[in-house]
Design an enzyme around this catalytic site. Structure first.
Site, mmCIF file in Angstrom:
data_model
loop_
_atom_site.group_PDB
_atom_site.id
_atom_site.type_symbol
_atom_site.label_atom_id
_atom_site.label_comp_id
_atom_site.label_asym_id
_atom_site.label_seq_id
_atom_site.Cartn_x
_atom_site.Cartn_y
_atom_site.Cartn_z
ATOM 1 N N ASP A 69 0.861 -1.195 0.000
ATOM 2 C CA ASP A 69 0.000 0.000 0.000
ATOM 3 C C ASP A 69 0.894 1.241 0.000
ATOM 4 O O ASP A 69 2.109 1.143 -0.073
ATOM 5 C CB ASP A 69 -0.927 -0.002 1.223
ATOM 6 C CG ASP A 69 -0.145 0.139 2.522
ATOM 7 O OD1 ASP A 69 0.902 -0.530 2.654
ATOM 8 O OD2 ASP A 69 -0.555 0.924 3.399
ATOM 9 N N HIS B 168 1.461 -8.911 -3.838
ATOM 10 C CA HIS B 168 0.430 -7.961 -3.415
ATOM 11 C C HIS B 168 1.125 -6.617 -3.215
ATOM 12 O O HIS B 168 1.581 -6.275 -2.121
ATOM 13 C CB HIS B 168 -0.225 -8.439 -2.116
ATOM 14 C CG HIS B 168 -1.302 -7.507 -1.638
ATOM 15 N ND1 HIS B 168 -2.601 -7.560 -2.099
ATOM 16 C CD2 HIS B 168 -1.264 -6.472 -0.760
ATOM 17 C CE1 HIS B 168 -3.319 -6.613 -1.509
ATOM 18 N NE2 HIS B 168 -2.525 -5.934 -0.699
ATOM 19 N N ASP C 297 1.314 -17.477 -4.848
ATOM 20 C CA ASP C 297 1.757 -16.337 -5.642
ATOM 21 C C ASP C 297 0.540 -15.675 -6.294
ATOM 22 O O ASP C 297 0.321 -15.814 -7.496
ATOM 23 C CB ASP C 297 2.764 -16.809 -6.699
ATOM 24 C CG ASP C 297 3.304 -15.642 -7.531
ATOM 25 O OD1 ASP C 297 3.120 -14.475 -7.115
ATOM 26 O OD2 ASP C 297 3.900 -15.907 -8.587
ATOM 27 N N GLU D 18 2.499 -10.260 0.193
ATOM 28 C CA GLU D 18 2.765 -8.820 0.218
ATOM 29 C C GLU D 18 4.268 -8.613 0.429
ATOM 30 O O GLU D 18 5.022 -9.575 0.639
ATOM 31 C CB GLU D 18 1.952 -8.115 1.321
ATOM 32 C CG GLU D 18 1.966 -6.600 1.118
ATOM 33 C CD GLU D 18 1.012 -5.800 2.007
ATOM 34 O OE1 GLU D 18 0.228 -6.409 2.762
ATOM 35 O OE2 GLU D 18 1.075 -4.564 1.943
#
Ligand SMILES: [Zn+2]
Length: 472
Positions: A91, A399, A442, A451
């Protein structure tokens, strides 16, 4: 997984698939490990926020300046300029607590193995005569300085209220918020600013002094502050990095400030905090191990022989336990529970082993640390190199929003690895029934196994830098 027996494992390196070529296959050579340092270090550059990443340096991960708008102090009409720093993970949040673990890893790595770090990482500062790991750490330190309030307290994080879709950095345009001061963030901040002081003194004296002043201000704030744990306010769903105990952050700060200044005031505080409850971990929440490392290896001989003796004995006892577990493990690692971010936990253990080797030269510890790195680079039941872009098989769909937006995995990133508790729906749906060590997938949807994070890459960088110089 169950088919692997200890007898099939060579003492140092093993491969689940004996025919598959691993990145370290060339007689476990130093150059192979050394070659990973640059891409793993460049990940931090590619995570930079608040500035444009030019294609000359960032290639397909170039982007215009992102997250440059002033951020609103939560529940107020005050706005702050807190741009800069690294995006934390998959993020675009920027969180002080894990950022400080990352900085601590990078600075300890440089202190212990400066010759492992070049000035050629292909970042804008390359060629300026300063090791790029210090240039990169400084980029984060400059952001951290913006996160400090005038009274010394340090804001916990700056994020939007929600995670964005899988968009490029500049496409996240929701309002940014600065969240309240926490004592964990303030303690960690004080510690890494004190660590920075001696390292930058010969590079930029004014900057080094600024770091030390900021460290002392944060420390004085802590001295008068009750614990201020952070909890996400209602309606905010970005990372919390909550921590109910700030004693270890206070300890880390006291140890680092003692090393930076030599003042007994800080050593007395460190001794008292150590007596009141020891923490020897190297995680973002439990940072006592960094305080210990500063007292043992910080460059200034600690005047409290009893304290140092205890820390050293504890460290060696821990290393013995980790070595034994590693030698008994079918995977050659010291963990048998695969928590969310398991790859970080096992690399933190490798770091502990290497610190113990600094306290007392012991080939057993180095061999155990190597076995951990071997697992990360492909010698694991999934047969996957957990660093993107390397090994015969590596994650293609992390991710990680910049990777998803670019349609390619950013290279040099360590993914979280198996999470036996299956914290996301994809993992739950596709991995239930698999052995714990194989609960990795994956998939871009699997945030609990696939992530990435700057504070995972940082400990990998530490282990790579040390092992590249320890005759791997
Ligand atoms: Zn950004």
């Amino acid at each position: 997984m169950e088919s692997i027996t200890k007898q099939e494992i060579s003492p140092i390196f093993f491969s689940v698939d004996k025919n598959r070529r691993l990145p370290h296959d060339d007689a476990e050579s130093n150059p192979m490990i050394q070659s990973l340092i640059k891409p793993v270090g460049r990940m931090f550059f590619l995570q930079r926020c608040g500035i444009a990443l030019e294609s000359a340096h960032a290639g397909e991960f170039s982007h215009p300046a992102c997250h440059t708008a002033p951020a609103r102090v939560f529940h107020s009409d005050t706005f702050l300029h807190v741009s800069g720093g690294w995006h934390d993970a998959g993020d675009y949040g920027r969180y002080v607590v894990p950022a400080c673990k990352a900085i601590a890893d990078l600075l300890l790595a440089f202190r212990a193995a400066p010759e492992a770090f070049g000035d050629d990482w292909g970042i804008p500062e390359s060629g300026n005569g300063v090791a790029d790991v210090l240039d990169e750490a400084r980029f984060e330190l400059e952001w951290l300085l913006r996160m400090q309030r005038d009274d010394g307290g340090v804001y916990h994080k700056v994020t939007c209220a929600y995670f964005p879709d899988m968009v490029a950095p500049q496409q996240e345009r929701a309002e940014l918020f600065v969240f309240p001061v926490s004592t964990a963030a303030t303690g960690d901040f004080s510690a890494v600013m004190a660590m920075a002081y001696p390292l930058y003194e010969s590079i930029d004296r004014a900057f080094a002094k600024k770091c030390l002043r900021a460290s002392v201000n944060a420390y004085e704030f802590l001295k008068h502050a009750k614990p201020l744990p952070f909890h996400n306010p209602s309606g905010v769903v970005t990372g919390e990095y909550g921590d109910e105990s700030d004693a270890d952050e206070r300890y880390f700060a006291a140890c680092a400030l003692y090393q930076a200044t030599g003042q007994s005031y800080y050593l007395s505080d460190a001794s008292a905090l150590y007596r009141n409850g020891r923490s020897a971990d190297l995680g973002w929440a439990d940072v006592g191990g960094y305080g210990n490392a500063m007292l043992l290896f910080g460059g200034r001989a600690c005047e409290d022989d009893i304290l140092v003796g205890r820390i050293r004995a504890d460290l060696l006892a821990t290393a013995e336990r980790l070595s034994e577990r590693t030698e008994q493990s079918p995977y050659g690692i010291s963990i048998d529970e695969f928590l969310w971010g398991s790859n970080m936990y096992l690399l933190n253990n490798a770091m502990t082993l290497l610190l113990a080797n600094d306290a007392q030269d012991t080939e057993r510890y180095v061999a155990a640390a190597r076995a951990h790195l071997n697992y990360i680079l492909g010698g694991n039941p999934s047969g996957i190199c957990y660093v993107t872009g390397f090994g015969g098989r590596s994650p293609q769909h992390p991710h990680h929003r910049p990777s998803a937006a670019a349609g390619a995995a950013m290279p040099g990133m360590l993914v979280g690895g198996p999470d036996q508790y299956l914290h996301d729906l994809t993992a739950k749906t596709l991995l239930s029934g698999k052995p714990a060590a194989e609960r990795y997938i994956d998939s871009v949807e699997s945030y609990s196994t696939n992530e990435v994070a700057v504070y995972w890459n940082s400990v990998l960088l530490y282990v790579l830098a040390r092992l590249s110089r320890l005759g791997a």
